[in-house]
Design an enzyme around this catalytic site. Structure first.
Site, PDB file in Angstrom:
ATOM      1  N   LYS A   1       1.686  -1.354   6.231  1.00 49.98           N
ATOM      2  CA  LYS A   1       0.630  -0.555   6.868  1.00 49.98           C
ATOM      3  C   LYS A   1      -0.367  -1.440   7.600  1.00 49.98           C
ATOM      4  O   LYS A   1      -1.309  -0.980   8.208  1.00 49.98           O
ATOM      5  CB  LYS A   1      -0.121   0.261   5.799  1.00 49.98           C
ATOM      6  CG  LYS A   1       0.637   1.459   5.293  1.00 49.98           C
ATOM      7  CD  LYS A   1       0.076   2.106   4.027  1.00 49.98           C
ATOM      8  CE  LYS A   1      -1.319   2.247   3.814  1.00 49.98           C
ATOM      9  NZ  LYS A   1      -1.664   2.940   2.548  1.00 49.98           N
TER      10      LYS A   1
ATOM     11  N   LYS B   1      -2.381  -3.409   6.027  1.00 45.89           N
ATOM     12  CA  LYS B   1      -3.592  -3.470   5.196  1.00 45.89           C
ATOM     13  C   LYS B   1      -3.361  -4.479   4.073  1.00 45.89           C
ATOM     14  O   LYS B   1      -2.274  -4.572   3.531  1.00 45.89           O
ATOM     15  CB  LYS B   1      -3.888  -2.099   4.553  1.00 45.89           C
ATOM     16  CG  LYS B   1      -4.391  -1.046   5.490  1.00 45.89           C
ATOM     17  CD  LYS B   1      -4.708   0.254   4.718  1.00 45.89           C
ATOM     18  CE  LYS B   1      -6.170   0.437   4.508  1.00 45.89           C
ATOM     19  NZ  LYS B   1      -6.533   1.819   4.102  1.00 45.89           N
TER      20      LYS B   1
END
Ligand code: C2G
Length: 129
Positions: free
Chosen positions: A44, A46
């Site tokens: 993602k 992240k």
């Protein structure tokens, strides 16, 4: 029994997460939370400060959460909905429209985000301490 599901990283657990989980739980009798694994977070783009196992423990201790499962991929949601007989899928409004394809399998609900709080803002505030 009405089952609700939601997904997220829940890094640096904060009141925005609590408010989302509280409102999601109120839509049914059971709330399942798919917690993004550290590997999925990399997909993602992240990087969470709090490791996956700790984030799961925090979620499991929340009064609004009945079950915690790993979120390993974008594609697992439709399988989770069938496997767990989910009636309602919930996400915060920053995801508005992104999961409408799931509406063939269950109700899809986007809830307003809690203003003025985010993991990003917390990280920025910590960085200048
Ligand atoms: N949220 C909120 N209000 C905030 C911050 C977050 O309502 N102030 C909600 C988000 O909209 C999301 C949930 O809390 O529904 C979890 O937020 P994140 O951990 O940031 O989730 P994210 O990393 O966006 O992962 O497959 C879905 C993804 O895993 C979602």
């Amino acid at each position: 029994m009405k089952t609700v599901i939601t997904y997220g990283t829940f890094d640096l657990f904060h009141v925005g997460h609590v408010n989302l989980l509280k409102r999601a739980r109120a839509l049914g009798d059971k709330l399942i939370v798919g917690v993004s694994t550290d590997a999925f977070n990399e997909l993602k783009g992240k990087r969470s400060l709090v490791p996956y196992a700790h984030r799961c423990s925090v979620l499991a201790s929340c009064r609004y959460v009945d079950d915690v499962i790993p979120e390993n991929s974008w594609a697992q949601k439709s399988q989770d909905i069938v496997r767990h007989s989910v009636d309602t899928f919930v996400m915060g409004a920053d995801w508005e429209g992104k999961f409408d394809d799931l509406s063939c399998a269950c109700e899809v609900v986007y809830l307003p985000r809690t203003k003025d709080v985010s993991t990003t803002a917390l990280k920025q505030a910590l960085a200048v301490l």
